[in-house]
Design a protein around this motif. Sequence first.
Motif, PDB file in Angstrom:
ATOM      1  N   HIS A 258      -7.683   3.172   7.684  1.00 52.91           N
ATOM      2  CA  HIS A 258      -7.741   2.720   6.299  1.00 52.91           C
ATOM      3  C   HIS A 258      -6.792   3.531   5.410  1.00 52.91           C
ATOM      4  O   HIS A 258      -6.204   3.006   4.465  1.00 52.91           O
ATOM      5  N   TYR A 259      -6.618   4.803   5.741  1.00 53.79           N
ATOM      6  CA  TYR A 259      -5.793   5.698   4.936  1.00 53.79           C
ATOM      7  C   TYR A 259      -4.365   5.838   5.481  1.00 53.79           C
ATOM      8  O   TYR A 259      -3.495   6.347   4.780  1.00 53.79           O
ATOM      9  N   ALA A 260      -4.150   5.401   6.704  1.00 55.54           N
ATOM     10  CA  ALA A 260      -2.870   5.653   7.372  1.00 55.54           C
ATOM     11  C   ALA A 260      -1.733   4.832   6.769  1.00 55.54           C
ATOM     12  O   ALA A 260      -1.937   3.716   6.268  1.00 55.54           O
ATOM     13  N   LYS A 261      -0.522   5.372   6.844  1.00 54.52           N
ATOM     14  CA  LYS A 261       0.670   4.680   6.356  1.00 54.52           C
ATOM     15  C   LYS A 261       1.326   3.831   7.443  1.00 54.52           C
ATOM     16  O   LYS A 261       2.204   3.016   7.160  1.00 54.52           O
ATOM     17  N   GLU A 262       0.910   4.063   8.683  1.00 51.75           N
ATOM     18  CA  GLU A 262       1.458   3.291   9.796  1.00 51.75           C
ATOM     19  C   GLU A 262       0.407   3.185  10.879  1.00 51.75           C
ATOM     20  O   GLU A 262      -0.651   3.813  10.802  1.00 51.75           O
ATOM     21  N   GLY A 263       0.693   2.367  11.902  1.00 50.45           N
ATOM     22  CA  GLY A 263      -0.245   2.188  12.992  1.00 50.45           C
ATOM     23  C   GLY A 263      -1.088   0.939  12.820  1.00 50.45           C
ATOM     24  O   GLY A 263      -0.684  -0.024  12.149  1.00 50.45           O
ATOM     25  N   ARG A 270      -2.819  -2.776   5.070  1.00 48.97           N
ATOM     26  CA  ARG A 270      -2.049  -1.581   4.730  1.00 48.97           C
ATOM     27  C   ARG A 270      -2.011  -1.346   3.212  1.00 48.97           C
ATOM     28  O   ARG A 270      -1.874  -2.283   2.430  1.00 48.97           O
ATOM     29  N   GLY A 271      -2.161  -0.095   2.825  1.00 45.63           N
ATOM     30  CA  GLY A 271      -2.026   0.284   1.425  1.00 45.63           C
ATOM     31  C   GLY A 271      -3.227  -0.033   0.558  1.00 45.63           C
ATOM     32  O   GLY A 271      -3.159   0.110  -0.673  1.00 45.63           O
ATOM     33  N   SER A 272      -4.344  -0.432   1.150  1.00 43.43           N
ATOM     34  CA  SER A 272      -5.485  -0.863   0.348  1.00 43.43           C
ATOM     35  C   SER A 272      -6.122   0.289  -0.418  1.00 43.43           C
ATOM     36  O   SER A 272      -6.597   0.104  -1.548  1.00 43.43           O
ATOM     37  N   HIS A 273      -6.129   1.494   0.174  1.00 36.44           N
ATOM     38  CA  HIS A 273      -6.748   2.618  -0.530  1.00 36.44           C
ATOM     39  C   HIS A 273      -5.984   2.936  -1.818  1.00 36.44           C
ATOM     40  O   HIS A 273      -6.593   3.179  -2.877  1.00 36.44           O
ATOM     41  N   ASP A 274      -4.663   2.911  -1.755  1.00 35.67           N
ATOM     42  CA  ASP A 274      -3.864   3.191  -2.946  1.00 35.67           C
ATOM     43  C   ASP A 274      -4.068   2.119  -4.009  1.00 35.67           C
ATOM     44  O   ASP A 274      -4.151   2.416  -5.209  1.00 35.67           O
ATOM     45  N   ARG A 275      -4.172   0.874  -3.592  1.00 31.65           N
ATOM     46  CA  ARG A 275      -4.385  -0.203  -4.553  1.00 31.65           C
ATOM     47  C   ARG A 275      -5.765  -0.092  -5.187  1.00 31.65           C
ATOM     48  O   ARG A 275      -5.950  -0.385  -6.380  1.00 31.65           O
ATOM     49  N   LEU A 276      -6.752   0.354  -4.414  1.00 29.10           N
ATOM     50  CA  LEU A 276      -8.096   0.570  -4.944  1.00 29.10           C
ATOM     51  C   LEU A 276      -8.072   1.630  -6.040  1.00 29.10           C
ATOM     52  O   LEU A 276      -8.588   1.416  -7.142  1.00 29.10           O
ATOM     53  N   THR A 277      -7.461   2.782  -5.759  1.00 28.51           N
ATOM     54  CA  THR A 277      -7.457   3.865  -6.754  1.00 28.51           C
ATOM     55  C   THR A 277      -6.562   3.531  -7.943  1.00 28.51           C
ATOM     56  O   THR A 277      -6.854   3.923  -9.073  1.00 28.51           O
TER      57      THR A 277
END
Length: 362
Positions: A258-263, A270-277
């Motif tokens: 959930h936090y990873a930038k790749e994989g 991808r990028g959901s945690h950043d969009r949440l915050t």
Amino acid sequence: MKIAVLGGGNGSFAAAGDFALARHEVRLWRRDADQVAAHRAAGSRILVKDHAGKHDVKLALVTTDMAEAVAGAELILCPAPAFAQPDIARLLAPHLADGQVVFLPPATFGSMIFAMAMRDAGNRAKACFAETGTLPWLTRKHGPFEVAITIRAKRLPVGVFPLSAAPHALEVIGRAFPNAIEPCGDALSGALMNAGCIIHPPLIVMNAGPIEHFERWDIHKEGTQAAIRRVTDALDAERIAVRERLGYGAPHFPLADHYAKEGEIWMYGRGSHDRLTDSGDWREQLVLREHRYMREDLRLGLSLLVSVAELADVSTPLARAFLAIGGAICGEDFLRGGRTLATLGLGDLKKAELQTVLREGF
């Protein structure tokens, strides 16, 4: 398709609004008669806000009548908190009909509560029940009939009870969530995909100080620091160890993705945690001892994990530690007062017997 949505919280409004936006026929049930009357007076509409703008949608029905809400529905979706499930299950049980699918996203093994309620009500309809690992929307209500959707889930691992009904259940759910549904086996496998009981207990306990000190706190931004992430990964390792011991195969959807930038892509993409915050919607006033992360994810979610781990003979020291600390904060015994195989009426079953029930039903 005809869809009934049960509940009046963030998830229920996101579901009702998003399904109506996709041109499904949506009926919304909730218990609060005053809120239902107000919603009807407002035209039974929901304003959905997402990355594409604002969308004003109309529901087919808003009602307090469970029978009216679910009659003829192919899919019944109940994203209410796990602690609300027993009451809702009892209200729904007499009205279920052949072919209906009850989907609980997520559920903490709540599929068994709904199935048992139907059995106990003497209803022998061939309905089935399913659960997944997270709410399909990262969402918050912005008003009585307005909901903001920050993220829609990309991958939803779904477990079905009974497993023999999986082809039908997955087909129905898949029409509501196109290209997002992945079968993960039986309902217990689905329950052991629940991300809430992994991500939220470390956040609520390890942020106890700032939660009680500050008027508003973003538990997912300032509250998610490297030390907490390391604890989350270790707690998730306990969950995955239980899944593996019970014979459930990969993917296990490790929370680290959930936090990873790749994989590997996680449930929200991808990028959901950043969009949440970045949304700011999770900077809010938190009541430590009453918050859902404490009352649902920690008390119910981790007590279930520990209970299933005992059946699988897997050690879960972190899960037990969070139950002890959370219980101390709230002045309760979370393990005894939580959700376990015993409290679900399954405590006397050996592993093979439980697997038979999960596969074939009651």
